[in-house]
Design an enzyme around this catalytic site. Structure first.
Site: not given
Ligand code: NDP
Length: 278
Positions: A76, A109
């Site tokens: 992005k 983005h």
């Molecule tokens: P998510 O909803 O994917 O949640 C991630 C969090 O949940 C982390 O703290 C992780 O911890 C935890 N988690 C993941 N899997 C599990 C599970 N099975 N059980 C319990 N906890 C879990 O949030 P994100 O904000 O990371 O969103 C995902 C993706 O979306 C980002 O990585 C990015 O690529 C995209 N994104 C895009 C945005 C935009 O503006 N375009 C903004 C935000 C995100 P742990 O790592 O410890 O497992």
């Protein structure tokens, strides 16, 4: 190995419906996380210039032994690179950092409330798309009025709109708007960064289906047709998030999850957000 369904974008390009997101994975931990994700079977990685980990994503791809064409890679455009020339340069840098000849998907983005004119950046994306240097282009955090402006003033319609969607922010209307305009919905923060996993309704469904809360929520997205890329730095949870294609939620279950909507964002509101890093 689990087979991940593809979604056909409006230009015919196929995108795996489940991917791996790398937001908030520290650069020095990213190569290892992506290596593990590829080992598990993920073939779709969602990164961004803003995440500052494209190089490490590229390292993991290079080391994987997979042909890069087997992995769908999205990046992005950063918020401070929205002028035409800057957007072209930033795109070139993404390719260099990722070590790829072309991207699969490149997005604006954020629409940015104070700048308001993302059409210039979009023309740069149209340019790299017409040159075959990315297989598709799209937007992120766009509201209907942003998309209407793009459609009115530019040529290529966006293939995706990547927006915040989870059970506490269902975004029915925006998803329907996307679908009506042949724009695939990508759901960011699909499990609301963990916030929805303790909800009693999700826990009840998880118990009934003998699945984890995250699997139930991710399955809800898949059955709604959303493209998702949950982030995890934990190999066990990466594996868990991958295993969502061997059970089915009923229409009642889907309705129960959608009914949790509170219009509650975990991230910024695209109509006011205007963070432009220097
Ligand atoms: P998510 O909803 O994917 O949640 C991630 C969090 O949940 C982390 O703290 C992780 O911890 C935890 N988690 C993941 N899997 C599990 C599970 N099975 N059980 C319990 N906890 C879990 O949030 P994100 O904000 O990371 O969103 C995902 C993706 O979306 C980002 O990585 C990015 O690529 C995209 N994104 C895009 C945005 C935009 O503006 N375009 C903004 C935000 C995100 P742990 O790592 O410890 O497992």
């Amino acid at each position: 190995m689990t087979s991940i369904p593809n979604i056909a974008l409006n230009n015919g390009v196929a995108i795996p419906q489940l991917g791996f997101g790398v937001f908030q994975i520290k650069p020095d931990e990213t190569a290892e996380a992506v290596t593990e994700a590829l080992r598990i079977g993920y073939r779709h990685i969602d990164t961004a210039q803003m995440y500052q980990n494209e190089k490490q994503v590229g390292q993991a791809i290079a080391r994987s032994g997979l042909d890069p064409s087997e992995i769908f890679v999205t990046s992005k455009l950063n918020n401070n690179r929205q002028s035409f020339d800057d957007a072209l340069r930033a795109f070139d840098q993404s390719l260099v950092d990722l070590g790829l000849d072309r991207l699969d998907l490149f997005l604006i983005h954020w629409p940015l409330a104070t700048i308001r004119d993302y059409t210039e950046a979009w023309r740069a994306l149209e340019r790299v798309y017409s040159e075959g240097r990315t297989r598709a282009i799209g937007v992120s955090n766009f509201q209907p009025h942003h998309i209407r402006k793009l459609r009115a003033e530019t040529e290529v319609p966006p293939a995706v709109n990547q927006i915040e969607v989870h059970p506490y922010l269902v975004q029915d209307e925006l998803c329907a708007f996307n679908a009506e305009h042949e724009i695939a919905t990508e759901a960011w923060s699909p499990i609301a960064q963990g916030l929805v996993l303790d909800d009693p309704a999700i826990l009840e469904l998880a118990d009934r289906h003998d699945r984890t809360p995250a699997q139930v929520v991710l399955r809800w997205h898949i059955q709604l047709g959303n493209i998702v890329f949950p982030k995890s730095s934990n190999p066990k949870r990466m594996q868990e998030n991958f295993e969502i294609f061997d059970f089915e939620l009923s229409d009642t279950d889907l309705g129960m999850i959608s009914g949790l909507d509170r219009n509650e964002r975990t991230g910024p509101d695209p109509d006011v957000f205007d963070s432009v890093p220097s």
